[in-house]
Scaffold this motif. Structure first.
Motif, PDB file in Angstrom:
ATOM      1  N   VAL A 169     -20.404   8.974   2.070  1.00 28.63           N
ATOM      2  CA  VAL A 169     -20.589   8.772   0.636  1.00 28.63           C
ATOM      3  C   VAL A 169     -20.224   7.367   0.186  1.00 28.63           C
ATOM      4  N   VAL A 170     -19.668   6.561   1.078  1.00 29.12           N
ATOM      5  CA  VAL A 170     -19.336   5.179   0.739  1.00 29.12           C
ATOM      6  C   VAL A 170     -19.824   4.265   1.852  1.00 29.12           C
ATOM      7  N   GLU A 171     -20.086   3.041   1.484  1.00 29.72           N
ATOM      8  CA  GLU A 171     -20.516   2.059   2.468  1.00 29.72           C
ATOM      9  C   GLU A 171     -19.320   1.382   3.135  1.00 29.72           C
ATOM     10  N   ALA A 172     -18.273   1.190   2.380  1.00 25.06           N
ATOM     11  CA  ALA A 172     -17.065   0.572   2.905  1.00 25.06           C
ATOM     12  C   ALA A 172     -15.870   1.135   2.138  1.00 25.06           C
ATOM     13  N   VAL A 173     -14.703   1.034   2.732  1.00 22.85           N
ATOM     14  CA  VAL A 173     -13.498   1.514   2.070  1.00 22.85           C
ATOM     15  C   VAL A 173     -12.641   0.322   1.653  1.00 22.85           C
ATOM     16  N   ASP A 174     -11.739   0.557   0.732  1.00 20.94           N
ATOM     17  CA  ASP A 174     -10.916  -0.532   0.211  1.00 20.94           C
ATOM     18  C   ASP A 174      -9.492  -0.033  -0.041  1.00 20.94           C
ATOM     19  N   TRP A 175      -8.816   0.402   1.022  1.00 23.95           N
ATOM     20  CA  TRP A 175      -7.426   0.798   0.881  1.00 23.95           C
ATOM     21  C   TRP A 175      -6.631   0.176   2.012  1.00 23.95           C
ATOM     22  N   PHE A 176      -5.339   0.017   1.759  1.00 23.09           N
ATOM     23  CA  PHE A 176      -4.483  -0.677   2.701  1.00 23.09           C
ATOM     24  C   PHE A 176      -3.105  -0.036   2.667  1.00 23.09           C
ATOM     25  N   GLN A 177      -2.365  -0.226   3.732  1.00 21.62           N
ATOM     26  CA  GLN A 177      -1.023   0.333   3.822  1.00 21.62           C
ATOM     27  C   GLN A 177      -0.122  -0.713   4.459  1.00 21.62           C
ATOM     28  N   TYR A 178       1.068  -0.902   3.874  1.00 22.33           N
ATOM     29  CA  TYR A 178       2.019  -1.888   4.376  1.00 22.33           C
ATOM     30  C   TYR A 178       3.385  -1.271   4.509  1.00 22.33           C
ATOM     31  N   ASN A 179       4.176  -1.834   5.389  1.00 20.54           N
ATOM     32  CA  ASN A 179       5.588  -1.518   5.458  1.00 20.54           C
ATOM     33  C   ASN A 179       6.301  -2.637   4.710  1.00 20.54           C
ATOM     34  N   THR A 180       6.823  -2.321   3.535  1.00 23.37           N
ATOM     35  CA  THR A 180       7.445  -3.337   2.683  1.00 23.37           C
ATOM     36  C   THR A 180       8.963  -3.361   2.818  1.00 23.37           C
ATOM     37  N   LYS A 181       9.484  -2.775   3.878  1.00 20.67           N
ATOM     38  CA  LYS A 181      10.935  -2.739   4.077  1.00 20.67           C
ATOM     39  C   LYS A 181      11.511  -4.148   4.217  1.00 20.67           C
ATOM     40  N   ASP A 182      10.892  -4.999   5.022  1.00 23.16           N
ATOM     41  CA  ASP A 182      11.433  -6.333   5.292  1.00 23.16           C
ATOM     42  C   ASP A 182      10.590  -7.468   4.726  1.00 23.16           C
ATOM     43  N   ILE A 183       9.317  -7.223   4.494  1.00 25.79           N
ATOM     44  CA  ILE A 183       8.392  -8.272   4.040  1.00 25.79           C
ATOM     45  C   ILE A 183       7.848  -7.905   2.672  1.00 25.79           C
ATOM     46  N   ALA A 184       7.804  -8.872   1.763  1.00 26.14           N
ATOM     47  CA  ALA A 184       7.267  -8.655   0.416  1.00 26.14           C
ATOM     48  C   ALA A 184       6.211  -9.717   0.126  1.00 26.14           C
ATOM     49  N   GLY A 185       5.517  -9.549  -0.979  1.00 33.56           N
ATOM     50  CA  GLY A 185       4.495 -10.505  -1.378  1.00 33.56           C
ATOM     51  C   GLY A 185       3.081 -10.023  -1.123  1.00 33.56           C
ATOM     52  N   TRP A 186       2.939  -8.760  -0.722  1.00 34.15           N
ATOM     53  CA  TRP A 186       1.609  -8.199  -0.452  1.00 34.15           C
ATOM     54  C   TRP A 186       0.813  -8.060  -1.746  1.00 34.15           C
ATOM     55  N   PRO A 187      -0.507  -8.102  -1.677  1.00 37.36           N
ATOM     56  CA  PRO A 187      -1.314  -7.804  -2.861  1.00 37.36           C
ATOM     57  C   PRO A 187      -1.030  -6.379  -3.340  1.00 37.36           C
ATOM     58  N   THR A 188      -0.968  -6.216  -4.636  1.00 37.51           N
ATOM     59  CA  THR A 188      -0.709  -4.910  -5.227  1.00 37.51           C
ATOM     60  C   THR A 188      -1.770  -4.611  -6.273  1.00 37.51           C
ATOM     61  N   GLU A 189      -1.717  -3.423  -6.809  1.00 38.98           N
ATOM     62  CA  GLU A 189      -2.650  -3.057  -7.871  1.00 38.98           C
ATOM     63  C   GLU A 189      -2.415  -3.934  -9.104  1.00 38.98           C
TER      64      GLU A 189
END
Length: 58
Positions: free
Chosen positions: A10-30
């Motif tokens: 039902v979709v051509e591509a997906v757009d979700w991501f998962q990170y471990n933010t325990k030690d590293i920050a600065g990831w893109p967020t909503e």
């Protein structure tokens, strides 16, 4: 394929991501979607790497 794998795409591509933010920050967020964070999105990987930082160094 329908008999062996009964899935309807039902979709051509997906757009979700998962990170471990325990030690590293600065990831893109909503709230701050400054780049597409997938490792295969060029040149966005460079943007993500410039925003990441270690929480323990703060």
């Amino acid at each position: 394929m329908i008999d062996d794998v009964p899935v309807i795409p039902v979709v051509e591509a997906v757009d979700w991501f998962q990170y471990n933010t325990k030690d590293i920050a600065g990831w893109p967020t909503e709230d701050n979607p400054y780049a597409q964070p997938a490792a295969y999105n060029f040149p966005d990987t460079g943007q993500v790497l410039t925003h990441l930082y270690s929480k323990s160094a703060q």
